[in-house]
Design an enzyme around this catalytic site. Structure first.
Site, short mmCIF file in Angstrom:
data_model
loop_
_atom_site.label_atom_id
_atom_site.label_comp_id
_atom_site.label_asym_id
_atom_site.label_seq_id
_atom_site.Cartn_x
_atom_site.Cartn_y
_atom_site.Cartn_z
N PHE A 68 0.85 -1.19 0.00
CA PHE A 68 0.00 0.00 0.00
C PHE A 68 0.89 1.25 0.00
O PHE A 68 1.85 1.32 0.78
CB PHE A 68 -0.89 -0.02 1.25
CG PHE A 68 -1.97 1.01 1.24
CD1 PHE A 68 -3.15 0.80 0.54
CD2 PHE A 68 -1.82 2.19 1.95
CE1 PHE A 68 -4.15 1.75 0.55
CE2 PHE A 68 -2.82 3.15 1.96
CZ PHE A 68 -4.00 2.93 1.25
N ASP B 178 2.55 -5.58 8.19
CA ASP B 178 1.35 -4.76 8.20
C ASP B 178 0.14 -5.68 8.03
O ASP B 178 0.04 -6.40 7.04
CB ASP B 178 1.42 -3.72 7.07
CG ASP B 178 0.30 -2.70 7.18
OD1 ASP B 178 -0.80 -3.08 7.63
OD2 ASP B 178 0.52 -1.54 6.78
N TYR C 207 -10.43 0.10 11.31
CA TYR C 207 -11.68 0.51 10.64
C TYR C 207 -12.03 -0.40 9.47
O TYR C 207 -13.10 -0.28 8.90
CB TYR C 207 -11.61 1.98 10.17
CG TYR C 207 -10.38 2.31 9.36
CD1 TYR C 207 -10.28 1.98 8.01
CD2 TYR C 207 -9.29 2.95 9.95
CE1 TYR C 207 -9.15 2.28 7.28
CE2 TYR C 207 -8.14 3.25 9.23
CZ TYR C 207 -8.08 2.92 7.90
OH TYR C 207 -6.95 3.19 7.19
N LYS C 208 -11.12 -1.32 9.10
CA LYS C 208 -11.41 -2.22 7.98
C LYS C 208 -12.18 -3.43 8.52
O LYS C 208 -13.29 -3.28 8.98
CB LYS C 208 -10.11 -2.59 7.27
CG LYS C 208 -9.52 -1.37 6.54
CD LYS C 208 -8.16 -1.62 5.90
CE LYS C 208 -7.67 -0.34 5.20
NZ LYS C 208 -6.22 -0.36 4.95
N ARG D 66 -13.17 -4.81 -6.49
CA ARG D 66 -12.75 -5.46 -5.24
C ARG D 66 -13.96 -5.72 -4.35
O ARG D 66 -14.79 -4.82 -4.15
CB ARG D 66 -11.75 -4.54 -4.54
CG ARG D 66 -11.08 -5.14 -3.35
CD ARG D 66 -9.97 -4.23 -2.87
NE ARG D 66 -10.50 -3.04 -2.21
CZ ARG D 66 -9.85 -2.35 -1.28
NH1 ARG D 66 -8.64 -2.72 -0.92
NH2 ARG D 66 -10.39 -1.28 -0.72
#
Ligand SMILES: *Cc1c(COP(=O)(O)O)cnc(C)c1O
Length: 398
Positions: free
Chosen positions: A114, A185, A210-211, A357
């Site tokens: 990312f 990560d 938050y994911k 996605r």
């Protein structure tokens, strides 16, 4: 007791008519969160005022929540703390890791990582100005780049675009053999796959809440440090709440014991209150059950889409062991196709250049949702309705 996924589904407040396949990006609202936020605001903030730092336990929130996350990622109790955002936690982990390998100059990551993780590494390299170098081969080439010149292996376990999962056990073991410090990560792993950070001896792990963890927009990041390493860590962001005695107001920084030294400043109390209600749901989940269910649902969705949608190609590995908890397909007009899907109530997202996605989140998604989503995708692709001008207009957040 096996995890009751009907019960977890009932714990979320999803809008009528929406099939939410974006819980990998922003988890949905846990039913308890609104009342809890109101209560914290009205009673704790409103009535206790500043006393609430003690009386409502606000100051201990980061460690309490850290322990609840520790179970979900297979970390030791007392080895995780929460605060700031993931990007900040990446910076902290990487700078601490580099200090542990002072004679080596290479940070090894991959070109699928990312961007924020790579940007933070670039910023840190600039700030240190000690000749470090960020090396980013293709993900499948990472292992071949491991050597005694590498200071830190910094990888995101699950690729945010394709859902491809690194072999964390193997890469961590190889890194350990070569004296390389590991930073993993877990942004797309925490709450998505079963993990055993402690068992693998991972040095640093970071992630966001938050994911898949459903902590809410702006929920804080987390950082885990191998317990026997924690007291050797020299924090680069030496904020007062990572001090051994913040309220002594000393002129000089002395790190707190253990992972507490990786706290920086004041905890985001309201965001953490929402996160706590999300973690109440996770308390009822066995991570091995979650992984089984996630893989079953993912395979179900892949089969359903491939059977009906010849225009898309699978971007996620077919081997279940090699994927996280999302399914991605490529389509040359992926952006417009996703906008058309969202207009039909099927919410996934688009990642440039061509990826559709879909987050597979067993806590609130079942086979029926996935069948309906695949059916709608097939219809949109067949009748060409995705090609309407309004679906080509770009919005800021995709
Ligand atoms: C989502 C994500 C981020 C986002 O970082 P924030 O600081 O929370 O905005 C960073 N890294 C990875 C790998 C991610 O998936």
């Amino acid at each position: 007791m096996p995890t009751d996924f009907n019960a977890t589904r009932a714990a979320f407040d999803l809008p009528e008519g929406v099939i939410y396949l974006d819980g990998n990006s922003l988890g949905p609202l846990p039913r308890g969160a609104v009342d809890r936020l109101a209560q914290v605001a009205r009673d704790e903030w409103g009535q206790h005022l500043i006393r609430a730092w003690n009386s409502a336990g606000w100051m201990d929130q980061p460690d309490m929540i850290g322990d609840r996350i520790a179970r979900l990622i297979g970390a030791d109790p007392g080895s995780v703390t929460v605060g700031d955002t993931l990007s900040v936690k990446v910076f902290q982990a990487l700078s601490a890791a580099l200090e542990l390998a002072p004679d080596r100059k290479i940070i090894l990551s991959d070109n699928g990582n990312f961007p924020s993780d790579l940007y933070m590494a670039q910023g840190l390299i600039g700030a240190l100005d000690r000749g470090h170098r960020l090396v980013t081969p293709a993900p499948q080439e990472v292992e071949a780049h491991l050597s005694e010149d590498v200071a830190v292996l910094m990888l995101t376990e699950v690729d945010y675009r394709t859902g491809r999962r690194h072999d964390m056990a193997r890469l961590t073991r190889r890194a350990q053999e070569l004296g390389i410090v590991t930073v993993w990560d877990l942004a797309h792993s925490a709450g998505a796959v079963d993990l055993d950070i402690a068992g693998l001896g991972v040095d640093f792990a970071v992630g966001c809440t938050y994911k898949f963890l459903n902590g809410g927009p702006g929920a804080p990041g987390f950082i885990a440090v191998r317990p026997d390493l924690a007291d050797r860590v020299r924090p680069s962001l030496s904020g007062w709440l990572g001090h051994e005695a913040p309220f002594a107001f000393d002129q000089d920084y002395r790190p707190a014991e253990g992972v507490r030294r990786l706290r920086v400043g004041t905890p985001p109390v309201l965001a953490m209150a929402a996160l706590e209600t999300a973690l109440d749901v996770w308390d009822r989940v066995d991570m091995a059950d979650l992984r089984d269910r996630s893989l079953a649902l993912s395979s179900h969705f892949i089969d359903a889409v491939e059977a009906q949608c010849p225009d898309v190609t699978l971007a996620t590995p077919r081997d279940p062991a090699a994927r996280g908890s999302q399914v991605s397909f490529r389509h040359p007009q992926g952006y417009a196709v996703m906008q058309a899907l969202i207009a039909e109530g099927v919410i996934g997202d688009f990642r440039a250049p061509d990826i559709l996605r879909f987050g597979i989140t067993p806590l609130f998604i079942d086979e029926g949702d996935l069948d309906r989503a695949a059916g709608i995708l097939a219809r949109i692709l067949k009748d060409g309705s995705w090609d309407r001008p309004e679906f080509h207009r770009r919005v800021a957040v995709t």
